[in-house]
Structures are given as structure tokens and as C-alpha cells.
Design an enzyme around this catalytic site. Structure first.
Site, mmCIF file in Angstrom:
data_model
loop_
_atom_site.group_PDB
_atom_site.id
_atom_site.type_symbol
_atom_site.label_atom_id
_atom_site.label_comp_id
_atom_site.label_asym_id
_atom_site.label_seq_id
_atom_site.Cartn_x
_atom_site.Cartn_y
_atom_site.Cartn_z
ATOM 1 C CG HIS A 12 -0.472 -0.078 2.499
ATOM 2 N ND1 HIS A 12 -0.923 -0.543 3.561
ATOM 3 C CD2 HIS A 12 0.834 0.646 2.981
ATOM 4 C CE1 HIS A 12 -0.218 -0.538 4.791
ATOM 5 N NE2 HIS A 12 0.821 0.160 4.301
ATOM 6 C CG HIS A 59 0.788 5.231 6.596
ATOM 7 N ND1 HIS A 59 -0.157 4.566 6.088
ATOM 8 C CD2 HIS A 59 1.942 4.250 6.571
ATOM 9 C CE1 HIS A 59 0.399 3.409 5.640
ATOM 10 N NE2 HIS A 59 1.494 2.888 5.951
ATOM 11 C CG HIS A 192 8.764 -0.969 3.291
ATOM 12 N ND1 HIS A 192 7.799 -2.090 3.437
ATOM 13 C CD2 HIS A 192 8.160 0.025 4.064
ATOM 14 C CE1 HIS A 192 6.987 -1.545 4.189
ATOM 15 N NE2 HIS A 192 7.273 -0.334 4.485
ATOM 16 C CD GLU A 239 3.616 -2.147 6.117
ATOM 17 O OE1 GLU A 239 3.165 -1.126 7.095
ATOM 18 O OE2 GLU A 239 3.803 -1.813 5.046
#
Length: 418
Positions: A12, A59, A192, A239
Site C-alpha cells: 500500500h 500512517h 522495506h 507490517e
């Protein structure tokens, strides 16, 4: 009964939204994103799910001062959040409060502690992939029930907790009595890291192994700690527990229809598409028994005279008026409320019925409508009256008459300094 038709997992990253909004469809640098998403989009268009149960993390956009582990969206509609550069040019997407209420009942009955939210925007964790996967110019063809997972603020639940959540979610959806098709979306990842000197970390080998395990042996991932996942896939890459939640909500064996992987810059952009294969044997607890257990705590509440539990359906129905009254905690709003209430009404999204309930000080009418008492307490303080005045109005009594029913004739409010 509701049917889980399958699930998809997608990264995402805002990179996806940028490529979509900038129309980079044929740019060789960006085209692999759309190529990877296309089979998922085509499957969704063919299968036409009624609802996407969408697992994502915010976020620090809409969730900042309060960052829950599992926050279930119960609202009727969700707009794009402004993440600093203005809202994306996307229409609001409809929610499904009735399904959300049922899921909440079932998950809480299974000892999952949920937060509930509405009236806040969805950031790139939701709309970045959604805007590529569904045509939306004339409105979204699907409803959404979002689950915001607080994976950024440590400590977070264990990987197994996400998996177990998915297993309970499966039974909650399967026991929903309406005939709808539901698809489960797990988002985030893959490898990441976006902060510190370690930013830019990627691990394609781990990403490939993770996707293989997710498909064929997901329980092999359950003992991995946050640090285990961070060592393999970068800190933010941990995540991927949200993909595990999605997989837990699917059948033990799945048919993998599609998989893609693309690493253009900071984040590995991946997609996976699974077709649910159903249950080999009936669940130990029947749908009827689960529904009965899920409402056990509130069974009989309707028999309590003059009592109105603040349930999800009441919270959704009365969100506008509760939100309006909650704004009375702001000094400027309070001043406008007392100085020119009609102008404030005109600038609000209140219905005529809601305006009249406030205008007429119909305290019991607001309770019947779905306003929670603690908003009335704020309104009373702004108007310079005490809680006792509101209690008396509930009973249809004058204040002196009501005080005769108490042990002491006192009055008080939540008002502080003017």
C-alpha cells in the site's frame, strides 16, 4: 449467509497512488505496478464482491493521539484523508455498519478487544491500492469495512494474534445472515524500511519465501517476533502481519490465482490473489450458536425501561449530532454556539430534525435519537445549566421536583473556567 469468496494481499505504498494519479500507466518505470495489479482488478470485476474487509494501517494521519491495535471502522462512509498535500481526488466510499456491528459482536465474544471509529479519513494505506483495483469515477462498486491495525507504535500484538483474529473473522463473516459476497484484503509490505540510517533496506529473497509460506504453510510464520520480521524485511516491512490476518480469514487450503513482485525504489510492491476453497468439515460451532453467543452480553437490554445502550448502530445513526455537540469542547465553537446558533446550524451537516432537537433543548428526544448523555452534559455546561436540569427533563419533572427524589438537593456540571 455471507460468503468469503477469496482474499488478496497488496502493498500500500504511496508510490502506487502517485503512479495512478499521474497516469503513468504506460511509463516503463511505473507500468509493472499496473501489470501486477491488473489480474486482481479483473478478478474483482468478475466476482463483484459486495464488501471488502480491508486490513491496513494508518500512517499517523487519522490515528495519532490514539493508536489502537485493532480499530474497526463502523461508519457509513469514508473520505480520503489529507496527508499533508490535500485530499486525493477520489469519491467517498460507502461503509457497511450493519456488517461491522455483527463482526464486532463476534470478535468481542471471542475475547478480541476492539476500538470503533467513524468520521475519519482513510489514508494511503487504504486508498492507494483501492484506487488502482476498482474503477471509481462514477462511485465505488463495493462497500468497505476497514480494520486499522496499529503496527507502528510498539508494542504490537504477536503475529499469532493477527492470525487468530483472522480465524475469528472468518467465522464472524460466515455467520452473518445476509446473502452477500465478501473479499478479505491484507495490505502493507513487502520488505522495506523508511526511517533512519537503515532506510532503503530490501530483501527479495525473504519476500519470495514469505509469499510461499503465506500460501502453503502460514502457521510457520506465527512464532516470528517483530524483530525477526524486521531483520528479514526491514522495520516497516514487519507490517506483513496484516497479510497473515487476511490469510487466517481464508480456508486452510487456498487456490493461488496470481502473484506479482516489483521493486522500483524503496518498497517491494507485491500482489497475491487467493480463491477460498471452503471448509472441509463444518465448524464446531454452528452459525446460529455463534450469533447467539455474540449478543449474549446485551441480551435483555431492551427490557430495561428508559435505558438506551450506545451501540454501534445508534452511534452511526447519530454521528452527525454527536460530532456537532462534541465540538463544544472547542472555545471558538462554544462562542459561535451561544452567539449565533442558527448560523452555526447553517454551516453544519445536521439534518433539520437534529437541528430542532438541539434548538428546542429536547433532552430526552436527543437520547431517544441516539445522542450519548455525555454530549448533553457538555451542551448543558455551555448553556449554563447543571446536570440536574437535564436529569429532571428526562423524567418530565421540574428541578425542585427531581431533587426531592435525591438524598441531597445539589446541582453541578462539567463547566470549568469560562
Amino acid at each position: 449467509m455471507a460468503t468469503i469468496i477469496g482474499g488478496f494481499a497488496v502493498s500500500h505504498t504511496p508510490t502506487i497512488a502517485f503512479a495512478q494519479d499521474a497516469k503513468k500507466f504506460d511509463d516503463p518505470v511505473w507500468a509493472p505496478i499496473f501489470e501486477g495489479f491488473r489480474p486482481v482488478k479483473e478478478w474483482l470485476a468478475k466476482e463483484k464482491p459486495d464488501v471488502v474487509f480491508y486490513v491496513y494501517n494508518d500512517h499517523m494521519t487519522s490515528f495519532f493521539t490514539h493508536y489502537s491495535h485493532f480499530a474497526l471502522g463502523v461508519g457509513a462512509e469514508y473520505e480520503p484523508a489529507d496527508e499533508g498535500g490535500g485530499q486525493r481526488d477520489l469519491p467517498a466510499i460507502k461503509g457497511d455498519p450493519e456488517l461491522a456491528q455483527h463482526i464486532a459482536n463476534c470478535l468481542v465474544a471471542d475475547e478480541f478487544d476492539l476500538a470503533y471509529w467513524q468520521g475519519m479519513g482513510l489514508d494511503h494505506g487504504a486508498f492507494s491500492p483501492m484506487s488502482v483495483l476498482f474503477d471509481h469515477e462514477a462511485g465505488w462498486p463495493v462497500k468497505i469495512v476497514p480494520l486499522q491495525c496499529g503496527v507502528l507504535q510498539q508494542p504490537i500484538p504477536k503475529a499469532k494474534r493477527f492470525w487468530d483474529f483472522g480465524k475469528s473473522l472468518r467465522r464472524a463473516i460466515q455467520s452473518y445472515p445476509k446473502d452477500i459476497k465478501v473479499v478479505i484484503a491484507g495490505t502493507g509490505g513487502l520488505s522495506h524500511q523508511v526511517h533512519g540510517e537503515g532506510c532503503g533496506f530490501n530483501n527479495p529473497e525473504w519476500d519470495a519465501q514469505f509469499m510461499e509460506l503465506l500460501t502453503n504453510d502460514p502457521e510457520a510464520l506465527l512464532d516470528k517476533t517483530v524483530v525477526d520480521l524486521a531483520k528479514l524485511g526491514g522495520w516497516e516491512g514487519a507490517e506483513v502481519v496484516m497479510w497473515l490476518l487476511m490469510r487466517g480469514a481464508l480456508s486452510p487450503k487456498v487456490n493461488k490465482l496470481h502473484q506479482s513482485y516489483f521493486l522500483p525504489s524503496m518498497t517491494a510492491i507485491a500482489t497475491m490473489l487467493f480463491e477460498d476453497q471452503g471448509d472441509a468439515t463444518p465448524p464446531a460451532e454452528s452459525d446460529e450458536a455463534l450469533r447467539e453467543r455474540s449478543v449474549r452480553e446485551l441480551k435483555g437490554a431492551e427490557e430495561l425501561a428508559g435505558t438506551y445502550p450506545f451501540t454501534i448502530d445508534r452511534a452511526v445513526k447519530a454521528f452527525r449530532i454527536n460530532h456537532f455537540l462534541h465540538n463544544l469542547i472547542e472555545p471558538e465553537f462554544r462562542a459561535r454556539f451561544t452567539q449565533d446558533q442558527e448560523a452555526l446550524f447553517a454551516a453544519s451537516d445536521l439534518s433539520d430534525e437534529e437541528k430542532e432537537l438541539i434548538r428546542s433543548r429536547n433532552w430526552i428526544g436527543m437520547i431517544h435519537y441516539g445522542v450519548i448523555f455525555f454530549m448533553l452534559e457538555k451542551m448543558a455546561a455551555v448553556l449554563g445549566i447543571g446536570n440536574i436540569d437535564v436529569y429532571a427533563a428526562f423524567k418530565g419533572l421540574s428541578v425542585p421536583e427531581f431533587q426531592k427524589t435525591r438524598n441531597a438537593a445539589i446541582t453541578y456540571s462539567v463547566a470549568g473556567k469560562k
